[in-house]
Write a protein that holds these residues in place. Structure first.
Motif, PDB file in Angstrom:
ATOM      1  N   LEU A 114       0.865  -1.249   0.031  1.00  0.00           N
ATOM      2  CA  LEU A 114       0.033   0.028   0.098  1.00  0.00           C
ATOM      3  C   LEU A 114       1.040   1.271   0.071  1.00  0.00           C
ATOM      4  CD1 LEU A 114      -2.860  -1.330   2.542  1.00  0.00           C
ATOM      5  CD2 LEU A 114      -2.891  -0.882  -0.008  1.00  0.00           C
ATOM      6  N   GLU A 115       2.037   1.167   0.666  1.00  0.00           N
ATOM      7  CA  GLU A 115       2.819   2.451   0.742  1.00  0.00           C
ATOM      8  C   GLU A 115       3.741   2.402  -0.683  1.00  0.00           C
ATOM      9  OE1 GLU A 115       5.063   5.788   2.404  1.00  0.00           O
ATOM     10  OE2 GLU A 115       3.198   4.511   2.893  1.00  0.00           O
TER      11      GLU A 115
ATOM     12  N   LYS B 180       2.057   1.781  -3.470  1.00  0.00           N
ATOM     13  CA  LYS B 180       1.022   2.124  -4.333  1.00  0.00           C
ATOM     14  C   LYS B 180       0.701   3.781  -4.094  1.00  0.00           C
ATOM     15  CE  LYS B 180      -3.578   1.174  -6.094  1.00  0.00           C
ATOM     16  NZ  LYS B 180      -4.736   0.326  -6.106  1.00  0.00           N
ATOM     17  N   LYS B 181       0.766   4.287  -2.770  1.00  0.00           N
ATOM     18  CA  LYS B 181       0.437   5.252  -2.349  1.00  0.00           C
ATOM     19  C   LYS B 181       1.422   6.243  -3.144  1.00  0.00           C
ATOM     20  CE  LYS B 181       2.040   7.376   1.395  1.00  0.00           C
ATOM     21  NZ  LYS B 181       2.297   7.597   2.946  1.00  0.00           N
ATOM     22  N   HIS B 182       2.680   6.001  -2.982  1.00  0.00           N
ATOM     23  CA  HIS B 182       3.789   6.661  -3.940  1.00  0.00           C
ATOM     24  C   HIS B 182       3.960   6.703  -5.323  1.00  0.00           C
ATOM     25  CE1 HIS B 182       5.732   8.353  -0.115  1.00  0.00           C
ATOM     26  NE2 HIS B 182       5.437   7.280   0.496  1.00  0.00           N
TER      27      HIS B 182
ATOM     28  N   GLU C 188      -7.039   8.599   6.759  1.00  0.00           N
ATOM     29  CA  GLU C 188      -7.596   9.476   5.721  1.00  0.00           C
ATOM     30  C   GLU C 188      -8.243  10.652   6.222  1.00  0.00           C
ATOM     31  OE1 GLU C 188     -10.173   8.610   1.678  1.00  0.00           O
ATOM     32  OE2 GLU C 188     -10.940   7.835   3.358  1.00  0.00           O
TER      33      GLU C 188
ATOM     34  N   LEU D  85      -3.312  10.219   4.572  1.00  0.00           N
ATOM     35  CA  LEU D  85      -3.232   9.973   3.225  1.00  0.00           C
ATOM     36  C   LEU D  85      -3.352  10.966   2.240  1.00  0.00           C
ATOM     37  CD1 LEU D  85      -5.556   6.641   3.803  1.00  0.00           C
ATOM     38  CD2 LEU D  85      -3.140   6.632   3.962  1.00  0.00           C
TER      39      LEU D  85
ATOM     40  N   ILE E 201      -3.929  10.358  -0.932  1.00  0.00           N
ATOM     41  CA  ILE E 201      -4.947  10.132  -1.932  1.00  0.00           C
ATOM     42  C   ILE E 201      -5.957   9.235  -1.118  1.00  0.00           C
ATOM     43  CG2 ILE E 201      -3.259   9.868  -3.926  1.00  0.00           C
ATOM     44  CD1 ILE E 201      -3.223   6.846  -3.442  1.00  0.00           C
TER      45      ILE E 201
ATOM     46  N   LEU F 145      -6.379   3.353  -2.908  1.00  0.00           N
ATOM     47  CA  LEU F 145      -5.442   2.577  -2.338  1.00  0.00           C
ATOM     48  C   LEU F 145      -6.039   0.891  -2.329  1.00  0.00           C
ATOM     49  CD1 LEU F 145      -3.819   4.448   0.557  1.00  0.00           C
ATOM     50  CD2 LEU F 145      -2.656   3.746  -1.745  1.00  0.00           C
TER      51      LEU F 145
END
Length: 179
Positions: free
Chosen positions: A114-115, A117-119, A146, A151, A153, A158
């Motif tokens: 997830l990290e 993907k976040k970046h 969130e 977050l 996004i 995510l």
């Protein structure tokens, strides 16, 4: 589609094995490939058995120090030097990611995926299969992150929380059509 599944290698109660097996059978019948940690024990075995028995392919990524636990009849088995390389290889070989119930290793894998993907390091769909409400607490924590601005996004960009295997696979197949 190559679907990476992060999950426990422990022997677990039916409330966790049943949804995992259901998802595995759907994956196999759909002609998909399971990309997983390669273990022949616990929930990892349940899922690999389900996929293989339903006609799907198995691509395992194990680590050298766990080679003795690797599934012998996988279609492909790769051995990484360490857990970090294993996670990278699993993500590299996958078109999508499903996180099932698990312990500290699974949680580590989930948060790293997830990290990344976040970046923007990958855009692959990620599903948390919330069998028997296992990830309710994590969902609550993510929602708080969130709401409080942690977050950058939306959480829905995510990860998708699926309550069963049917919902998980439907989300992945719909997402694959949009990629």
């Amino acid at each position: 589609m190559n679907i990476c599944v992060f999950l426990s290698a422990a022997d677990l109660d039916d409330r966790y094995t049943r949804p995992a097996r259901e998802f595995a059978e759907l994956l196999g019948r759909g002609g998909h490939t399971l990309v997983w940690g390669g273990s022949e024990s616990g929930l990892m075995k349940v899922v690999a058995d389900g996929v293989q028995e339903a006609g799907g392919r198995l691509v395992g990524v194990s680590v050298e120090f766990m080679a003795h636990q690797a599934r012998k009849n996988a279609d492909e088995m790769v051995f990484a030097r360490d857990l970090a390389e294993r996670k990278a290889l699993l993500l590299e070989k996958a078109d999508a990611v499903v996180i099932m119930v698990g312990g500290m290793g699974t949680l580590d894998e989930a948060t790293e995926i997830l990290e990344l993907k976040k970046h923007g390091k990958h855009t692959k769909p990620v599903v948390l299969l919330n069998a028997d409400g296992f990830y309710d607490g994590l969902r609550q924590q993510f929602l708080r992150m969130e709401e409080e601005g942690f977050l950058p996004i939306p959480l829905t960009d995510l990860v998708f929380f699926a309550e069963d295997g049917v919902g998980a696979l439907a989300y992945l197949e719909e997402s694959a059509g949009q990629l």
